[in-house]
Design a protein around this motif. Sequence first.
Motif, mmCIF file in Angstrom:
data_model
loop_
_atom_site.group_PDB
_atom_site.id
_atom_site.type_symbol
_atom_site.label_atom_id
_atom_site.label_comp_id
_atom_site.label_asym_id
_atom_site.label_seq_id
_atom_site.Cartn_x
_atom_site.Cartn_y
_atom_site.Cartn_z
ATOM 1 N N UNK A 37 33.072 42.551 44.091
ATOM 2 C CA UNK A 37 33.422 42.306 45.489
ATOM 3 C C UNK A 37 34.443 43.312 46.020
ATOM 4 N N UNK A 38 35.467 43.615 45.228
ATOM 5 C CA UNK A 38 36.537 44.486 45.733
ATOM 6 C C UNK A 38 36.705 45.766 44.932
ATOM 7 N N UNK A 39 36.049 45.873 43.772
ATOM 8 C CA UNK A 39 36.162 47.076 42.956
ATOM 9 C C UNK A 39 37.382 47.117 42.073
ATOM 10 N N UNK A 40 38.173 46.047 42.057
ATOM 11 C CA UNK A 40 39.404 45.997 41.259
ATOM 12 C C UNK A 40 39.060 45.819 39.782
ATOM 13 N N UNK A 41 39.771 46.547 38.903
ATOM 14 C CA UNK A 41 39.589 46.372 37.463
ATOM 15 C C UNK A 41 40.440 45.196 36.987
ATOM 16 N N UNK A 42 39.841 44.330 36.207
ATOM 17 C CA UNK A 42 40.543 43.159 35.709
ATOM 18 C C UNK A 42 40.633 43.213 34.189
ATOM 19 N N UNK A 43 41.827 43.040 33.661
ATOM 20 C CA UNK A 43 42.021 42.915 32.218
ATOM 21 C C UNK A 43 41.694 41.470 31.851
ATOM 22 N N UNK A 44 40.541 41.247 31.247
ATOM 23 C CA UNK A 44 40.049 39.892 31.043
ATOM 24 C C UNK A 44 40.789 39.165 29.932
ATOM 25 N N UNK A 45 41.230 37.987 30.256
ATOM 26 C CA UNK A 45 41.868 37.085 29.312
ATOM 27 C C UNK A 45 41.277 35.691 29.511
ATOM 28 N N UNK A 46 41.695 34.769 28.686
ATOM 29 C CA UNK A 46 41.198 33.409 28.809
ATOM 30 C C UNK A 46 41.522 32.768 30.144
ATOM 31 N N UNK A 47 42.490 33.332 30.864
ATOM 32 C CA UNK A 47 42.885 32.746 32.148
ATOM 33 C C UNK A 47 41.945 33.113 33.286
ATOM 34 N N UNK A 48 41.167 34.187 33.118
ATOM 35 C CA UNK A 48 40.262 34.557 34.211
ATOM 36 C C UNK A 48 38.814 34.774 33.766
ATOM 37 N N UNK A 49 38.504 34.431 32.524
ATOM 38 C CA UNK A 49 37.128 34.474 32.031
ATOM 39 C C UNK A 49 36.845 33.164 31.322
ATOM 40 N N UNK A 50 35.711 32.542 31.645
ATOM 41 C CA UNK A 50 35.366 31.270 31.009
ATOM 42 C C UNK A 50 33.890 31.268 30.647
ATOM 43 N N UNK A 51 33.576 30.764 29.447
ATOM 44 C CA UNK A 51 32.201 30.662 28.968
ATOM 45 C C UNK A 51 31.814 29.195 28.794
ATOM 46 N N UNK A 52 30.598 28.893 29.147
ATOM 47 C CA UNK A 52 30.009 27.597 28.816
ATOM 48 C C UNK A 52 28.782 27.847 27.964
ATOM 49 N N UNK A 53 28.755 27.228 26.798
ATOM 50 C CA UNK A 53 27.647 27.383 25.853
ATOM 51 C C UNK A 53 26.758 26.153 25.983
ATOM 52 N N UNK A 54 25.617 26.309 26.625
ATOM 53 C CA UNK A 54 24.725 25.180 26.920
ATOM 54 C C UNK A 54 23.546 25.174 25.959
#
Length: 276
Positions: A37-54
């Motif tokens: 959306x904005x082109x910003x680089x994000x350093x991914x951590x548990x606070x901004x990445x979430x997985x659901x294993x279905x």
Amino acid sequence: MTHSNEELFECTELAGIVWQTSQEQSVVQSLSRQCPYCGHFTAHRGTNVHFDNVSCFESRHGTTRLIITQHLCSNPACQELSLSADWWTADNTVNPEKLTAVLGHWSLRPSSRARPQPEYIPLALRQDYEEACKIAALSPKAAATLARRCLQGMIRDFHGIEKRRLVDAIEALHGVVAPEVWAAIDAVRKIGNIGAHMESDINLVIDVDEDEANLLIELVEQLFAEWYVSRHQRAQRMKAITEAAAVKETARQGQQPQAPSQPPAGTKSTGSPSEV
């Protein structure tokens, strides 16, 4: 921006995901990317990445899992949420279970790989680009045709070359752009022709695959950046330099002594002071 395997595994452990080979870390590695959306680089951590294993039903594909991934942009001015889904085969004979092969990938939000483009790029060009991105997986030939059309519009708008046929417009670019850029542009025309025109022998089927369509789209993105964005940034820099010089000149003029409009009584005028 890239991250270590340890950082990537830290995120996936939240969903209990175990990768069998380094190649199958592609889902996680793809998280280390710009916000769509904005082109910003994000350093991914548990606070901004979430997985659901279905868990999925057992089918002719065997044991499968649907991994739903959420990315939250860390840019305070954006804070957009991106969603994607990846369908994997899984080996449940080991503990913990291992994902073994990807069967499909879907970008849920945003719905395509289109990157936000600045508004000073003409709307018609941005629309063709965005539509090509949306249909690249469903109809690569149509996406290639749109990339071809977008390219023709760029040549006409940016370089002022108004030829009815794209082949003639590209020919007029000889010596205007670098040789390798010219060759790539002509390749877009040729591949785009496959989608735009049927072969004389209707039994001759020449297809365009998704990877090829994405290569054409990437060239459009590159030319957006090299032509429109670079020109805009250059104009902004020149404007900033000119404005800075004007401010300095105004300050300098303000510090100079001003000649009196009339000489003091009893004195003889000597004229205007000489400029230093």
